[in-house]
Motif scaffolding. Structure first.
Motif, PDB file in Angstrom:
ATOM      1  N   THR A  41       0.852  -1.187   0.000  1.00 11.21           N
ATOM      2  CA  THR A  41       0.000   0.000   0.000  1.00 11.21           C
ATOM      3  C   THR A  41       0.889   1.237   0.000  1.00 11.21           C
ATOM      4  O   THR A  41       2.112   1.136   0.098  1.00 11.21           O
ATOM      5  N   ALA A  42       0.275   2.387  -0.068  1.00 10.30           N
ATOM      6  CA  ALA A  42       1.021   3.645   0.002  1.00 10.30           C
ATOM      7  C   ALA A  42       1.726   3.782   1.349  1.00 10.30           C
ATOM      8  O   ALA A  42       2.718   4.498   1.468  1.00 10.30           O
ATOM      9  N   ASN A  43       1.216   3.095   2.372  1.00  5.17           N
ATOM     10  CA  ASN A  43       1.811   3.153   3.709  1.00  5.17           C
ATOM     11  C   ASN A  43       2.701   1.950   4.007  1.00  5.17           C
ATOM     12  O   ASN A  43       2.995   1.675   5.161  1.00  5.17           O
ATOM     13  N   GLY A  44       3.072   1.195   2.989  1.00  7.25           N
ATOM     14  CA  GLY A  44       3.923   0.025   3.193  1.00  7.25           C
ATOM     15  C   GLY A  44       3.133  -1.264   3.028  1.00  7.25           C
ATOM     16  O   GLY A  44       1.988  -1.263   2.590  1.00  7.25           O
ATOM     17  N   THR A  45       3.759  -2.371   3.399  1.00 10.78           N
ATOM     18  CA  THR A  45       3.124  -3.680   3.263  1.00 10.78           C
ATOM     19  C   THR A  45       2.260  -3.965   4.480  1.00 10.78           C
ATOM     20  O   THR A  45       2.656  -3.717   5.622  1.00 10.78           O
ATOM     21  N   VAL A  46       1.053  -4.479   4.231  1.00 10.08           N
ATOM     22  CA  VAL A  46       0.128  -4.836   5.302  1.00 10.08           C
ATOM     23  C   VAL A  46      -0.503  -6.189   4.963  1.00 10.08           C
ATOM     24  O   VAL A  46      -0.692  -6.507   3.790  1.00 10.08           O
ATOM     25  N   THR A  47      -0.814  -6.968   5.983  1.00  8.59           N
ATOM     26  CA  THR A  47      -1.491  -8.245   5.783  1.00  8.59           C
ATOM     27  C   THR A  47      -2.996  -8.011   5.825  1.00  8.59           C
ATOM     28  O   THR A  47      -3.515  -7.416   6.774  1.00  8.59           O
ATOM     29  N   VAL A  48      -3.687  -8.455   4.782  1.00  9.27           N
ATOM     30  CA  VAL A  48      -5.140  -8.286   4.668  1.00  9.27           C
ATOM     31  C   VAL A  48      -5.789  -9.657   4.542  1.00  9.27           C
ATOM     32  O   VAL A  48      -5.106 -10.660   4.355  1.00  9.27           O
ATOM     33  N   TRP A  49      -7.105  -9.685   4.641  1.00 14.34           N
ATOM     34  CA  TRP A  49      -7.871 -10.911   4.428  1.00 14.34           C
ATOM     35  C   TRP A  49      -8.755 -10.735   3.208  1.00 14.34           C
ATOM     36  O   TRP A  49      -9.316  -9.669   2.973  1.00 14.34           O
ATOM     37  N   HIS A  50      -8.910 -11.788   2.454  1.00 19.67           N
ATOM     38  CA  HIS A  50      -9.804 -11.776   1.300  1.00 19.67           C
ATOM     39  C   HIS A  50     -11.251 -11.893   1.791  1.00 19.67           C
ATOM     40  O   HIS A  50     -11.529 -12.577   2.773  1.00 19.67           O
ATOM     41  N   THR A  51     -12.155 -11.210   1.120  1.00 22.17           N
ATOM     42  CA  THR A  51     -13.588 -11.368   1.362  1.00 22.17           C
ATOM     43  C   THR A  51     -14.319 -11.119   0.052  1.00 22.17           C
ATOM     44  O   THR A  51     -13.725 -10.720  -0.941  1.00 22.17           O
ATOM     45  N   ARG A  52     -15.610 -11.356   0.052  1.00 20.84           N
ATOM     46  CA  ARG A  52     -16.450 -11.113  -1.128  1.00 20.84           C
ATOM     47  C   ARG A  52     -17.625 -10.221  -0.734  1.00 20.84           C
ATOM     48  O   ARG A  52     -18.161 -10.331   0.353  1.00 20.84           O
ATOM     49  N   ILE A  53     -17.979  -9.379  -1.685  1.00 18.80           N
ATOM     50  CA  ILE A  53     -19.136  -8.505  -1.528  1.00 18.80           C
ATOM     51  C   ILE A  53     -20.186  -8.983  -2.518  1.00 18.80           C
ATOM     52  O   ILE A  53     -19.908  -9.080  -3.720  1.00 18.80           O
ATOM     53  N   ASP A  54     -21.374  -9.278  -2.027  1.00 17.54           N
ATOM     54  CA  ASP A  54     -22.446  -9.721  -2.921  1.00 17.54           C
ATOM     55  C   ASP A  54     -22.972  -8.573  -3.770  1.00 17.54           C
ATOM     56  O   ASP A  54     -23.210  -8.731  -4.960  1.00 17.54           O
ATOM     57  N   ARG A  55     -23.162  -7.393  -3.127  1.00 17.15           N
ATOM     58  CA  ARG A  55     -23.787  -6.268  -3.836  1.00 17.15           C
ATOM     59  C   ARG A  55     -23.246  -4.946  -3.293  1.00 17.15           C
ATOM     60  O   ARG A  55     -23.241  -4.726  -2.088  1.00 17.15           O
ATOM     61  N   LEU A  56     -22.792  -4.089  -4.184  1.00 14.67           N
ATOM     62  CA  LEU A  56     -22.283  -2.771  -3.829  1.00 14.67           C
ATOM     63  C   LEU A  56     -23.062  -1.750  -4.651  1.00 14.67           C
ATOM     64  O   LEU A  56     -23.148  -1.882  -5.877  1.00 14.67           O
ATOM     65  N   SER A  57     -23.622  -0.740  -3.999  1.00 15.39           N
ATOM     66  CA  SER A  57     -24.423   0.276  -4.702  1.00 15.39           C
ATOM     67  C   SER A  57     -23.966   1.678  -4.329  1.00 15.39           C
ATOM     68  O   SER A  57     -23.689   1.966  -3.168  1.00 15.39           O
ATOM     69  N   ILE A  58     -23.912   2.517  -5.359  1.00 14.89           N
ATOM     70  CA  ILE A  58     -23.737   3.959  -5.194  1.00 14.89           C
ATOM     71  C   ILE A  58     -24.844   4.583  -6.013  1.00 14.89           C
ATOM     72  O   ILE A  58     -24.837   4.496  -7.240  1.00 14.89           O
ATOM     73  N   GLY A  59     -25.801   5.192  -5.349  1.00 15.40           N
ATOM     74  CA  GLY A  59     -26.965   5.701  -6.070  1.00 15.40           C
ATOM     75  C   GLY A  59     -27.650   4.561  -6.803  1.00 15.40           C
ATOM     76  O   GLY A  59     -27.854   3.485  -6.246  1.00 15.40           O
ATOM     77  N   ALA A  60     -27.953   4.769  -8.086  1.00 13.82           N
ATOM     78  CA  ALA A  60     -28.635   3.752  -8.890  1.00 13.82           C
ATOM     79  C   ALA A  60     -27.666   2.735  -9.489  1.00 13.82           C
ATOM     80  O   ALA A  60     -28.080   1.770 -10.114  1.00 13.82           O
ATOM     81  N   LEU A  61     -26.371   2.946  -9.298  1.00 17.97           N
ATOM     82  CA  LEU A  61     -25.347   2.060  -9.842  1.00 17.97           C
ATOM     83  C   LEU A  61     -25.123   0.896  -8.879  1.00 17.97           C
ATOM     84  O   LEU A  61     -24.813   1.108  -7.712  1.00 17.97           O
ATOM     85  N   THR A  62     -25.278  -0.331  -9.375  1.00 13.84           N
ATOM     86  CA  THR A  62     -25.088  -1.518  -8.541  1.00 13.84           C
ATOM     87  C   THR A  62     -24.131  -2.475  -9.222  1.00 13.84           C
ATOM     88  O   THR A  62     -24.263  -2.758 -10.418  1.00 13.84           O
ATOM     89  N   LEU A  63     -23.167  -2.977  -8.432  1.00 12.19           N
ATOM     90  CA  LEU A  63     -22.193  -3.959  -8.894  1.00 12.19           C
ATOM     91  C   LEU A  63     -22.358  -5.212  -8.039  1.00 12.19           C
ATOM     92  O   LEU A  63     -22.684  -5.122  -6.856  1.00 12.19           O
ATOM     93  N   TYR A  64     -22.110  -6.375  -8.639  1.00 12.75           N
ATOM     94  CA  TYR A  64     -22.346  -7.644  -7.957  1.00 12.75           C
ATOM     95  C   TYR A  64     -21.086  -8.492  -7.895  1.00 12.75           C
ATOM     96  O   TYR A  64     -20.233  -8.424  -8.791  1.00 12.75           O
ATOM     97  N   ASP A  65     -21.002  -9.325  -6.846  1.00 15.54           N
ATOM     98  CA  ASP A  65     -19.999 -10.377  -6.702  1.00 15.54           C
ATOM     99  C   ASP A  65     -18.578  -9.841  -6.897  1.00 15.54           C
ATOM    100  O   ASP A  65     -17.910 -10.150  -7.885  1.00 15.54           O
ATOM    101  N   LEU A  66     -18.124  -9.047  -5.942  1.00 14.72           N
ATOM    102  CA  LEU A  66     -16.828  -8.386  -6.029  1.00 14.72           C
ATOM    103  C   LEU A  66     -15.857  -8.911  -4.978  1.00 14.72           C
ATOM    104  O   LEU A  66     -16.232  -9.139  -3.827  1.00 14.72           O
ATOM    105  N   ASP A  67     -14.591  -9.090  -5.378  1.00 17.01           N
ATOM    106  CA  ASP A  67     -13.523  -9.384  -4.422  1.00 17.01           C
ATOM    107  C   ASP A  67     -13.211  -8.128  -3.639  1.00 17.01           C
ATOM    108  O   ASP A  67     -13.316  -7.008  -4.161  1.00 17.01           O
TER     109      ASP A  67
END
Length: 171
Positions: free
Chosen positions: A109-135
């Motif tokens: 990252t911009a702040n160096g290396t960090v350990t993260v965990w993978h997850t999934r998002i079923d649905r992400l919405s901003i206003g009327a815009l919707t995205l599905y099945d995201l890492d």
């Protein structure tokens, strides 16, 4: 009968209470103003047509595009981050959203290396815009509650920046 100083004490108490109420109201007013300056897209402007969905985001005072949205039906605040490969979710937000922690791995990252965990998002919405099945990454190194909206979410969108407005369009 009460002493002559009793009305005076009541008056002083009411005076102090009035100042406390005024201070609380000023706090609420300025807290709301600061929140709107950080996130001018608390109500996202959207257009829907037969061929596409368009969302217009206003730039905040720091020059970022921050917007309110939904992840799996829960309210969140997101910042458009074209420098991020994946969506990055602060650990506290991931816990609030009950996102499962998958495999851990290091990311730069911009702040160096960090350990993260993978997850999934079923649905992400901003206003009327919707995205599905995201890492996404669950990132314990993110200090506040703002989600970074990375390129895996933005890659299928057209991004147009004009002045202080960023237009996201999904065909």
């Amino acid at each position: 009968m009460g002493s002559p100083s009793t009305p005076r004490r009541y008056g002083q108490t009411l005076f102090v209470l009035a100042w406390l109420v005024l201070a609380a109201l000023l706090y609420l007013y300025f807290d709301r103003k600061l929140s709107q300056q950080y996130n001018p897209n608390q109500r996202v402007a959207s257009e829907v047509s037969d061929s596409h969905v368009t969302v217009n985001l206003l730039r905040n005072r720091q020059g970022h595009y921050v917007a309110s949205g939904l992840i799996n039906g829960h309210e969140v605040v997101m910042m458009v981050d074209t420098g991020a490969t994946r969506i990055s979710i602060p650990l506290s937000v991931a816990e609030r959203l009950a996102l499962p922690k998958g495999q851990s791995y290091p990311v730069d990252t911009a702040n160096g290396t960090v350990t993260v965990w993978h997850t999934r998002i079923d649905r992400l919405s901003i206003g009327a815009l919707t995205l599905y099945d995201l890492d996404a990454n669950i990132n314990p190194g993110l200090g506040d509650s703002t989600i970074l909206l990375g390129m895996n979410a933005l890659k299928d969108l057209e991004l147009i920046q004009r002045g202080d407005t960023l237009t996201l369009r999904k065909y």
